[in-house]
Design an enzyme around this catalytic site. Structure first.
Site, PDB file in Angstrom:
ATOM      1  N   SER A 164       0.970  -1.236  -0.037  1.00 37.52           N
ATOM      2  CA  SER A 164      -0.230  -0.055   0.092  1.00 37.52           C
ATOM      3  C   SER A 164       1.074   1.204  -0.032  1.00 37.52           C
ATOM      4  O   SER A 164       1.804   1.577  -1.011  1.00 37.52           O
ATOM      5  CB  SER A 164      -0.950   0.076   1.273  1.00 37.52           C
ATOM      6  OG  SER A 164      -1.826   1.031   1.088  1.00 37.52           O
ATOM      7  N   THR A 165       0.767   2.150   1.054  1.00 38.44           N
ATOM      8  CA  THR A 165       1.487   3.367   1.062  1.00 38.44           C
ATOM      9  C   THR A 165       3.075   3.020   0.893  1.00 38.44           C
ATOM     10  O   THR A 165       3.542   2.299   1.785  1.00 38.44           O
ATOM     11  CB  THR A 165       1.289   4.287   2.393  1.00 38.44           C
ATOM     12  OG1 THR A 165      -0.115   4.124   2.418  1.00 38.44           O
ATOM     13  CG2 THR A 165       1.900   5.636   2.109  1.00 38.44           C
ATOM     14  N   HIS A 190      -2.638  -1.009  -3.618  1.00 33.86           N
ATOM     15  CA  HIS A 190      -3.530   0.000  -3.345  1.00 33.86           C
ATOM     16  C   HIS A 190      -3.672   1.017  -4.247  1.00 33.86           C
ATOM     17  O   HIS A 190      -2.742   1.937  -3.935  1.00 33.86           O
ATOM     18  CB  HIS A 190      -3.792   0.216  -1.752  1.00 33.86           C
ATOM     19  CG  HIS A 190      -4.054  -0.704  -0.975  1.00 33.86           C
ATOM     20  ND1 HIS A 190      -3.828  -0.595   0.578  1.00 33.86           N
ATOM     21  CD2 HIS A 190      -4.588  -1.956  -1.115  1.00 33.86           C
ATOM     22  CE1 HIS A 190      -4.311  -1.945   1.065  1.00 33.86           C
ATOM     23  NE2 HIS A 190      -4.572  -2.588  -0.038  1.00 33.86           N
ATOM     24  N   MET A 283      -0.080   1.094   5.119  1.00 32.75           N
ATOM     25  CA  MET A 283      -0.801   1.316   6.225  1.00 32.75           C
ATOM     26  C   MET A 283      -1.896   0.379   6.498  1.00 32.75           C
ATOM     27  O   MET A 283      -2.462  -0.085   5.573  1.00 32.75           O
ATOM     28  CB  MET A 283      -1.316   2.717   6.302  1.00 32.75           C
ATOM     29  CG  MET A 283      -1.868   3.295   7.560  1.00 32.75           C
ATOM     30  SD  MET A 283      -0.642   3.309   8.961  1.00 32.75           S
ATOM     31  CE  MET A 283       0.318   4.810   8.411  1.00 32.75           C
ATOM     32  N   ASP A 286      -4.408  -5.066   5.818  1.00 27.43           N
ATOM     33  CA  ASP A 286      -4.991  -5.560   4.552  1.00 27.43           C
ATOM     34  C   ASP A 286      -3.483  -6.457   4.339  1.00 27.43           C
ATOM     35  O   ASP A 286      -2.530  -5.924   3.981  1.00 27.43           O
ATOM     36  CB  ASP A 286      -5.188  -4.985   3.344  1.00 27.43           C
ATOM     37  CG  ASP A 286      -5.758  -5.564   2.290  1.00 27.43           C
ATOM     38  OD1 ASP A 286      -6.147  -6.616   2.366  1.00 27.43           O
ATOM     39  OD2 ASP A 286      -5.669  -5.076   1.000  1.00 27.43           O
TER      40      ASP A 286
END
Length: 348
Positions: A164-165, A190, A283, A286
């Site tokens: 993600s991030t 993401h 973050m 998931d």
């Protein structure tokens, strides 16, 4: 603690909208706005913000040029506010390469009804950005110099990666070190619709393997990587003796679509012990549940180490829940995956 934000955009309307949205919950304070990078430079000196939101197309200096100078001279968390165009997507990915933490797609006239969701996403990204250690990021996200010589594995093997991030750069660091003989790679990052195609194309330019945006029923081939399409879940299924991509728009899972959990769970079912998996910076949680299912099915799993992760959220939860066989610095993950695949070949 209140997060201090500087909003940089040449549109008065966008500055007003972003300010209103950011200050809604009370934990974020817009300490100033700027219409261009020249003004932004002075405001940063005066106001010392925790996070900057930055537009790309601005007068006097391009946002990318400003970002490059900012990251070199005074590294700080930056969230890009990007346009949903092909050019905007390409420039956004370049901004992430230059050191921006994350991005949001700029709301447009037809965004009515989705402004609440946009605002919530923006506030979450600002909070995430405020927690990151940008000063260490430049040294952490270096693509390793030594290439992995082989990742040859038996037919039916598969690599699954979730992030993600900070994941755009982390995935690049892993994929650019994967040799062309590797088994298929499936990736859930993401990212909203409109950006994943350019992300895949950019990776394809940089990697020895072929990187594409996944399409429904696409057969997974050796030496290829498949990026989950924005706003679609990506699953792997076995059909007629072949591994294939399946895309769907069923409900969000773990708050996301694409979801890393959805991808990893499908890999656990379809590939089992013939899979290897990596969970990278991001973050939230998931991917932890899905990676645990992969490990329980006999797959080798690795989590990005805290010291090398821009955001040690997803890898931390996966580690705490027993989903990873081992943790490793980003620069070692490609080699760890390749070695696990070679062991599979030796055992076959």
């Amino acid at each position: 603690m209140t997060i201090k934000v500087l909003v940089v955009d040449d549109s008065a309307l966008i500055r007003e909208v972003l300010t209103r949205m950011l200050t809604r919950d009370g934990d974020i304070n817009v300490v100033g706005t700027a219409t261009d990078p020249i003004e932004a430079r002075e405001k940063i000196k005066q106001l010392n913000p925790d996070v900057v939101t930055l537009d790309i197309e601005m007068p006097n200096m391009n946002g990318l040029d400003f970002l490059e100078k900012l990251m070199r001279l005074r590294p700080m968390p930056v969230v890009m506010v990007s346009t949903l165009t092909k050019k905007g997507a390409s420039e956004t990915l370049l901004a992430l390469e230059l050191g921006a933490i994350d991005f949001v797609a700029k709301p447009s006239a037809e965004f009515a009804g989705g402004l609440d969701a946009f605002g919530a996403s923006l506030r979450d990204k600002i909070r995430d950005a405020a927690r990151t250690d940008v000063r260490g990021a430049a040294t952490r996200i270096e693509t390793p110099k030594a290439a992995v010589k082989t990742a040859a594995a038996p037919d039916g093997a598969l690599i699954a990666i979730g992030a993600s991030t900070g994941g755009v750069e982390a995935i690049r660091a892993v994929l650019t070190n994967m040799p062309a003989d590797c088994p298929p790679i499936v990736i859930a990052q993401h990212m909203p619709a409109g950006f994943t195609g350019r992300f895949a194309a950019r990776l394809d330019e940089l990697c020895a393997i072929k990187v594409v945006e996944a399409e429904d029923r696409m057969v997974l081939e050796r030496g290829h990587a498949y990026v989950a399409r924005g706003d679609y879940h990506l699953r792997v299924e076995r059909s007629s003796g072949q591994l294939k991509c399946r895309l769907s728009q069923d409900e969000l899972t773990s708050g996301h679509r694409p979801s890393v959990d959805v991808l990893f769970e499908s890999v656990a079912k379809a590939v089992g012990h013939m899979a290897v998996g990596a969970i990278l910076t991001g973050m939230g949680r998931d991917g932890a549940r899905g990676l645990k299912l992969m490990r329980d099915a006999g797959a080798y799993t690795v989590g990005q180490s805290q010291a090398s992760a821009l955001v040690y959220g997803m890898p931390r939860v996966a580690f705490e829940e027993g989903a990873v066989v081992e943790q490793a610095p980003l620069e070692q993950i490609a080699a760890k995956l390749a070695n696990a695949l070679v062991r599979l070949r030796s055992a076959a």
